[in-house]
Write a protein that holds these residues in place. Structure first.
Motif, PDB file in Angstrom:
ATOM      1  N   MET A 157       0.845  -1.199   0.000  1.00 39.21           N
ATOM      2  CA  MET A 157       0.000   0.000   0.000  1.00 39.21           C
ATOM      3  C   MET A 157       0.882   1.251   0.000  1.00 39.21           C
ATOM      4  SD  MET A 157      -2.886   1.194   2.767  1.00 39.21           S
ATOM      5  CE  MET A 157      -3.918  -0.224   2.381  1.00 39.21           C
ATOM      6  N   PHE A 158       0.532   2.205  -0.861  1.00 39.57           N
ATOM      7  CA  PHE A 158       1.287   3.452  -0.948  1.00 39.57           C
ATOM      8  C   PHE A 158       1.094   4.255   0.326  1.00 39.57           C
ATOM      9  CE2 PHE A 158       2.282   7.724  -2.474  1.00 39.57           C
ATOM     10  CZ  PHE A 158       3.463   7.471  -3.169  1.00 39.57           C
ATOM     11  N   SER A 159       2.184   4.769   0.892  1.00 41.19           N
ATOM     12  CA  SER A 159       2.128   5.452   2.181  1.00 41.19           C
ATOM     13  C   SER A 159       2.662   6.876   2.077  1.00 41.19           C
ATOM     14  CB  SER A 159       2.940   4.684   3.223  1.00 41.19           C
ATOM     15  OG  SER A 159       4.325   4.731   2.910  1.00 41.19           O
TER      16      SER A 159
ATOM     17  N   MET B 201       6.420   6.898   1.623  1.00 45.04           N
ATOM     18  CA  MET B 201       6.815   6.689   0.231  1.00 45.04           C
ATOM     19  C   MET B 201       6.706   7.989  -0.562  1.00 45.04           C
ATOM     20  SD  MET B 201       5.042   3.042  -0.695  1.00 45.04           S
ATOM     21  CE  MET B 201       5.510   1.508   0.109  1.00 45.04           C
TER      22      MET B 201
ATOM     23  N   LEU C 182      11.568   2.168  -1.654  1.00 48.42           N
ATOM     24  CA  LEU C 182      10.104   2.171  -1.507  1.00 48.42           C
ATOM     25  C   LEU C 182       9.620   0.793  -1.049  1.00 48.42           C
ATOM     26  CD1 LEU C 182       9.126   4.196  -4.705  1.00 48.42           C
ATOM     27  CD2 LEU C 182       9.139   5.003  -2.334  1.00 48.42           C
ATOM     28  N   GLY C 183      10.267  -0.251  -1.569  1.00 52.76           N
ATOM     29  CA  GLY C 183       9.911  -1.594  -1.128  1.00 52.76           C
ATOM     30  C   GLY C 183      10.225  -1.805   0.341  1.00 52.76           C
TER      31      GLY C 183
ATOM     32  N   GLY D   8       7.623  -0.185   2.357  1.00 49.18           N
ATOM     33  CA  GLY D   8       6.417  -1.002   2.342  1.00 49.18           C
ATOM     34  C   GLY D   8       6.503  -2.161   3.321  1.00 49.18           C
TER      35      GLY D   8
ATOM     36  N   GLY E 184       6.382  -0.650   6.835  1.00 50.61           N
ATOM     37  CA  GLY E 184       5.120  -0.020   7.160  1.00 50.61           C
ATOM     38  C   GLY E 184       5.212   1.469   7.406  1.00 50.61           C
ATOM     39  N   GLY E 185       6.220   2.124   6.835  1.00 52.66           N
ATOM     40  CA  GLY E 185       6.321   3.600   6.980  1.00 52.66           C
ATOM     41  C   GLY E 185       7.470   3.991   7.877  1.00 52.66           C
TER      42      GLY E 185
END
Length: 323
Positions: free
Chosen positions: A1-3, A6, A314-315, A318, A321-322
């Protein structure tokens, strides 16, 4: 999920790519440089000029500067979040942007290439002196090009992959802490009479901080070099396997071997530092000599590596979790 984390990392990366490091803009690294210089002077007055005294002073310098960098940014972000969410977002993106130096590395080496193409060797020598520690006044055209390519290779770790790694791992506070480590190493991490003991802790921490990113950079560049051609991929792989330990630094050989193989050039060899000859191990021994045309090719490789490092960062966000 994009955060949100990210988004902050992507925004910081894009700002760096498009804006670079304008001299008029305040920058945390310049502040860190002043803090380090002041702290060094204070510690030299407090501790005796003996190996033990200087080593202890160096440990205190390293811990205090890195701690100051981390907790200052963490505190500022905490306060910003309490004031308004958009202030927090803006400050977080700005710190992420200042940690990265992809565009600056491009600009500082591309001007060397331009002067070499124009035939102004004297100007090229002066410009490359801004980004390397070796003596440059007597370098010929190909030696200037080699210095530029070597600094691109090494700084692809220090200015690109490592900052992305630490931003993804711990957000802007950890990213700025990494820049503090890197700045300490660039200022006091020398094996000379003045810094042999005082700079020991900073140099060792820099080696530790770059341990994983350097190896990531070296091995990531192997498949990326296939974009330049099949032969470049094969040479890059062979050179990394053969020469990845041939350097005084435990980390620098990884990116340099990958670049040497990808560009089919030989790096390393003799350099003068303050008039003293240092024989560096040859990386990619037997390959061709570095020419000015290899500088823009190395810059392209650096940008491609930065994009892959961003994807991996970015992975990592993810998975974590941020920030």
């Amino acid at each position: 999920m994009f955060s949100t984390a990210m988004a902050h990392l992507i925004a910081g990366y894009l700002l760096d790519i498009f804006l670079g490091d304008p001299r008029w803009m305040p920058h945390p690294v310049r502040l860190l440089g002043r803090v380090i210089a002041r702290a060094e002077g204070l510690l030299r007055r407090v501790f005796p000029p003996s190996p033990g005294g200087e080593r202890l002073a160096g440990v205190i310098l390293t811990v205090s500067v890195v701690g100051f960098a981390y907790f200052s940014v963490a505190f500022l972000l905490f306060c910003a979040g309490r004031i308004h969410p958009w202030l927090f977002h803006g400050l977080s993106v700005w710190f992420a942007y200042t940690v990265l130096a992809t565009r600056s590395l491009d600009q500082e080496t591309r001007v060397v290439y331009r002067e070499l193409v124009r035939g102004d060797l004297q100007r090229a020598r002066k410009l490359v002196a801004n980004v390397v520690g070796r003596d440059t006044a007597e370098l010929d055209e190909n030696e200037v090009a080699r210095a530029a390519v070597e600094t691109i290779a090494e700084n692809t770790v220090d200015a690109v992959v490592s900052p992305i790694f630490f931003l993804a791992l711990g957000g802007p506070a950890l990213g700025i802490a990494y820049k503090a480590v890197s700045t300490l190493d660039s200022m006091v991490g020398y094996k000379n009479e003045r810094y042999l003991y005082l700079g020991w802790a900073s140099a060792r921490l820099d080696d530790l901080a770059n341990f994983i990113p350097a190896r990531l950079t070296g091995w990531l560049l192997v498949p990326l070099s296939a974009l330049l051609g099949r032969q470049d991929f094969v040479l890059s792989l062979k050179t990394v396997i053969k020469d990845r330990h041939k350097h005084e630094s435990p980390n620098s050989a990884y990116p340099e071997t990958a670049f040497a193989g990808a560009l089919s050039v030989q790096l390393g060899g003799p350099c003068y530092y303050q008039g003293r000859l240092v024989e560096h191990p040859l990386i990619g021994s037997g390959l061709g000599g570095v020419q000015p045309k290899h500088i823009p090719k190395a810059i392209v490789l650096m940008y491609i590596t930065s994009l892959l490092a961003l994807s991996l960062g970015l992975g990592l966000i993810g998975v974590r979790g941020g920030w």
